[in-house]
Structures are given as structure tokens and as C-alpha cells.
Design a protein around this motif. Structure first.
Motif, mmCIF file in Angstrom:
data_model
loop_
_atom_site.group_PDB
_atom_site.id
_atom_site.type_symbol
_atom_site.label_atom_id
_atom_site.label_comp_id
_atom_site.label_asym_id
_atom_site.label_seq_id
_atom_site.Cartn_x
_atom_site.Cartn_y
_atom_site.Cartn_z
ATOM 1 N N GLY A 197 -4.256 20.526 -35.708
ATOM 2 C CA GLY A 197 -5.452 19.790 -36.105
ATOM 3 C C GLY A 197 -6.671 20.475 -35.510
ATOM 4 N N THR A 198 -7.714 20.536 -36.279
ATOM 5 C CA THR A 198 -8.921 21.236 -35.818
ATOM 6 C C THR A 198 -9.718 20.325 -34.894
ATOM 7 N N PRO A 199 -9.832 20.651 -33.619
ATOM 8 C CA PRO A 199 -10.613 19.794 -32.714
ATOM 9 C C PRO A 199 -12.106 19.830 -33.028
ATOM 10 N N ARG A 227 -18.663 21.711 -43.474
ATOM 11 C CA ARG A 227 -18.006 21.675 -42.167
ATOM 12 C C ARG A 227 -16.804 20.762 -42.282
ATOM 13 N N LEU A 228 -15.609 21.339 -42.081
ATOM 14 C CA LEU A 228 -14.368 20.633 -42.365
ATOM 15 C C LEU A 228 -13.549 20.398 -41.109
ATOM 16 N N ARG A 229 -12.784 19.338 -41.177
ATOM 17 C CA ARG A 229 -11.690 19.084 -40.238
ATOM 18 C C ARG A 229 -10.423 18.924 -41.062
ATOM 19 N N LEU A 266 -5.500 28.030 -34.895
ATOM 20 C CA LEU A 266 -6.794 27.398 -35.149
ATOM 21 C C LEU A 266 -7.924 28.420 -35.116
ATOM 22 N N THR A 267 -7.788 29.432 -34.268
ATOM 23 C CA THR A 267 -8.799 30.491 -34.244
ATOM 24 C C THR A 267 -8.785 31.295 -35.540
ATOM 25 N N ALA A 268 -7.598 31.478 -36.125
ATOM 26 C CA ALA A 268 -7.478 32.263 -37.359
ATOM 27 C C ALA A 268 -7.828 31.472 -38.604
ATOM 28 N N LEU A 269 -8.001 30.149 -38.472
ATOM 29 C CA LEU A 269 -8.305 29.340 -39.657
ATOM 30 C C LEU A 269 -9.641 29.733 -40.288
ATOM 31 N N GLN A 270 -10.649 30.035 -39.450
ATOM 32 C CA GLN A 270 -11.976 30.335 -39.993
ATOM 33 C C GLN A 270 -11.958 31.586 -40.873
ATOM 34 N N LEU A 278 -3.279 30.168 -48.416
ATOM 35 C CA LEU A 278 -3.725 29.997 -47.037
ATOM 36 C C LEU A 278 -2.707 30.570 -46.053
ATOM 37 N N ALA A 279 -1.413 30.351 -46.313
ATOM 38 C CA ALA A 279 -0.373 30.906 -45.434
ATOM 39 C C ALA A 279 -0.411 32.432 -45.461
ATOM 40 N N GLN A 280 -0.621 33.009 -46.647
ATOM 41 C CA GLN A 280 -0.711 34.461 -46.739
ATOM 42 C C GLN A 280 -1.941 34.987 -45.999
ATOM 43 N N ALA A 281 -3.063 34.272 -46.133
ATOM 44 C CA ALA A 281 -4.281 34.701 -45.431
ATOM 45 C C ALA A 281 -4.100 34.602 -43.922
ATOM 46 N N LEU A 282 -3.428 33.565 -43.430
ATOM 47 C CA LEU A 282 -3.180 33.430 -41.991
ATOM 48 C C LEU A 282 -2.271 34.550 -41.490
ATOM 49 N N ASN A 283 -1.256 34.889 -42.283
ATOM 50 C CA ASN A 283 -0.373 35.986 -41.868
ATOM 51 C C ASN A 283 -1.135 37.304 -41.776
ATOM 52 N N GLU A 284 -2.069 37.518 -42.714
ATOM 53 C CA GLU A 284 -2.848 38.750 -42.675
ATOM 54 C C GLU A 284 -3.762 38.790 -41.458
ATOM 55 N N VAL A 285 -4.302 37.613 -41.066
ATOM 56 C CA VAL A 285 -5.187 37.569 -39.905
ATOM 57 C C VAL A 285 -4.389 37.667 -38.607
#
Length: 322
Positions: A31-33, A52-54, A95-99, A122-129
């Protein structure tokens, strides 16, 4: 056997057996704090708005390289290495890689409410980051990520609603309808006579509001009239003809404006010399041969039959000499 005595009865090398769980490890909550920026594209207004999202959900990962995982993560443990010791670090890095991952999803030009439908991307983008830290350093890879809820900042949502309402009210028909509805509400309020001020005070306020909105109503009406489609020209009825005087749409044998008779189309003829069909003039359009003369009709004096030959086709009488 003597080598065993040389090392004090033990083996010459340290030998261990480790069991590594290669299955998908699920149920990792996140969860995004704090709010994460996301550029949202609104279909109604066509605007790109920074939101601005949570977001909250779960993700799963698995160990794809046990050697790397043992060497860089669990190598110093002599017994059991549980995932709870690594979860906090993984969650923080996720959470750091979400942005930056959101920035890649934003390139698809989608609205923020459509994020749950793009979890594979989104999962593919997170893996790339995260690949330099997770896959290349620890031998871990994200399998899937789920988004349970996405909540935008209330101020940002209010801005979107205002922009959508402004675009909707810019349509003349909706603007006039809203103005009529507001006038009807003021009349109902005046008729209710609430507050003991009397209906007269209510109608005075309604008249002031009408005067203030008269200019807006006129502008909306003029805009609606300008946007109204121009009437399509009516097609001429089938079989109609245009007179030499310019009157179009005549359907009878005489012009409705000047009374001229309907022009007769010249009969087409076939050239007997070259066989060219469809000639309408006095000469063949192909070889220039003159149009053959059609014998004049004559009426039999005996039976009154109209003939074209030299004998009556009804009674056989000979064509009279002139």
C-alpha cells in the motif's frame, strides 16, 4: 581414507544441502503510504491531468535463480531463511519503483480508473524497473501484481469533475435545459412561501435572477442556432425535367411556370451502313452516313388503318398516289 585423518576426521570441503522454494510466493500486501503522481488522460475533456493516487493490493514473486539468492541473500544463515526477513525490503523497493512504472503505464493514455485492467503491463513495467536489484542481484522476479483499489486525491477528482461539467455545460442544449430547470426550481421555492417572506419576495428574487441570466440564455440560444445543421436540399422527384425557362421539378407534359410543352427526346437509330447504335442526330457518329428516311405514315381510305408501306396491312388496299 587417510585424507579424512589429515582434516581431523572431517571432509576436505564444507558440504551443505539447501532447499529453495521455487514456487510462486503469493499474498504479499502493499500500500502506498504517500501519494504517487500519475498522468491521467480524461476521455470526456481530452485533457491530460496530473493525479495524485493511493493504491493498495497484493503482489507475488518467485525465485528464478537459486544460486544468486543463496549467494547474495541467504548465504549466511545456517538453518532456515524465512521470507518475513525479506518482505520489508522488497515492499519498500516495490513502492519506490511504482512511480516510474506508473509513468510507463501513463504512456498508454489511459484514465487512472482503468489501472486495475492493466495489471499485466504494470507487472512488466515493475520487472523492468526492478530487474537490476531483484533479478540480477537476488534472483527474484515479480510474477503478478493486483490492484484492489485506486483512490485519487479529492482535490484532483474535484478538478476533473469541474472540467467535465464545464465542457458539458458548454453545449447550448444542455445549458438552456439547466437554465430552465433552475428557473422552475425558483418558481417552486417561491410558491412554497418558506420563511414567511411571502411569494412576492420569492418572485422578485426570481426576476432578478432571470434578468441576470437573460444574456446567457440569448448567447446559448444563438450558439445552438449556429450549430443547428442547415436543411438538406430536397432531391428532385424521379422523372422530373427542367424547362428552358429555368423551372425545375416539372413532372407533367407542360412547364408549371411558362406552359411550354415537355421536350421530346430524339429517337435513337442504328446506322444501316456500319451498325453504330444510339445515334440521335441526322448523321451517324461513327461513319457519318446520313440518317435513313422513315417512310411517312398514310391512312387507308377503305378501313382507316394507319400504314407505312405501299399496301394496307389490314385490307391490302394499295397506297393512293399523290
Amino acid at each position: 581414507m587417510k585424507e579424512r585423518f589429515a582434516f581431523g576426521g572431517d571432509t576436505g570441503k564444507d558440504q551443505r544441502v539447501y532447499y529453495v522454494n521455487l514456487k510462486e510466493i503469493i499474498g504479499n500486501k502493499y500500500g502506498t503510504p504517500s501519494e504517487v503522481p500519475f498522468k491521467s488522460y480524461d476521455d470526456t475533456t481530452g485533457l491530460a491531468l496530473l493525479m495524485r493516487l493511493r493504491c493498495f493490493g497484493e503482489y507475488s514473486y518467485r525465485i528464478v535463480n537459486p544460486i544468486l539468492f543463496y549467494t547474495n541473500v541467504a548465504g549466511n544463515d545456517v538453518d532456515v531463511y524465512e521470507r518475513s526477513r525479506l518482505d520489508s525490503q522488497l515492499k519498500s523497493e516495490l513502492l519506490t519503483a511504482l512511480q516510474p512504472a506508473f509513468a510507463r503505464i501513463s504512456a498508454l493514455h489511459i484514465d487512472y480508473s482503468q489501472l486495475p485492467g492493466h495489471t499485466p503491463e504494470l507487472a512488466q513495467a515493475l520487472n523492468e524497473v526492478l530487474s537490476p536489484k531483484w533479478r540480477d542481484l537476488r534472483g527474484i522476479e515479480i510474477v503478478s501484481i493486483g490492484i484492489n483499489s485506486v483512490k485519487a486525491n479529492e482535490e484532483d477528482e474535484e478538478k476533473i469533475q469541474k472540467a467535465q461539467m464545464g465542457l458539458t455545460m458548454s453545449r447550448p442544449d444542455i445549458g438552456l435545459g439547466t437554465l430552465v430547470d433552475a428557473t422552475a426550481d425558483s418558481m417552486r421555492t417561491a410558491a412554497a412561501n418558506e420563511g414567511g417572506m411571502g411569494a412576492a419576495m420569492g418572485y422578485m428574487g426570481m426576476n432578478m435572477a432571470n434578468q441576470a441570466g437573460a444574456g446567457l440564455a440569448q448567447e446559448l440560444a444563438a450558439r445552438q442556432a449556429a450549430q443547428a445543421p442547415s436543411p438538406m436540399p430536397q432531391a428532385a422527384p424521379a422523372g422530373s425535367w427542367t424547362c428552358a425557362c429555368g423551372q425545375a421539378g416539372n413532372t407533367g407534359n407542360f412547364c408549371t411556370a411558362c406552359g411550354r410543352p415537355k421536350p421530346q427526346a430524339a429517337a435513337a437509330w442504328t446506322c444501316p451502313k456500319c451498325g453504330q447504335a444510339g445515334n440521335t442526330g441526322n448523321f451517324c457518329s461513327n461513319c457519318g452516313a446520313p440518317r435513313p428516311q422513315v417512310p411517312a405514315n398514310w391512312t387507308c381510305p377503305s378501313c382507316r388503318t394507319v400504314n407505312t408501306g405501299n399496301f394496307c396491312m389490314n385490307c391490302g388496299a394499295k397506297k393512293p398516289e399523290r
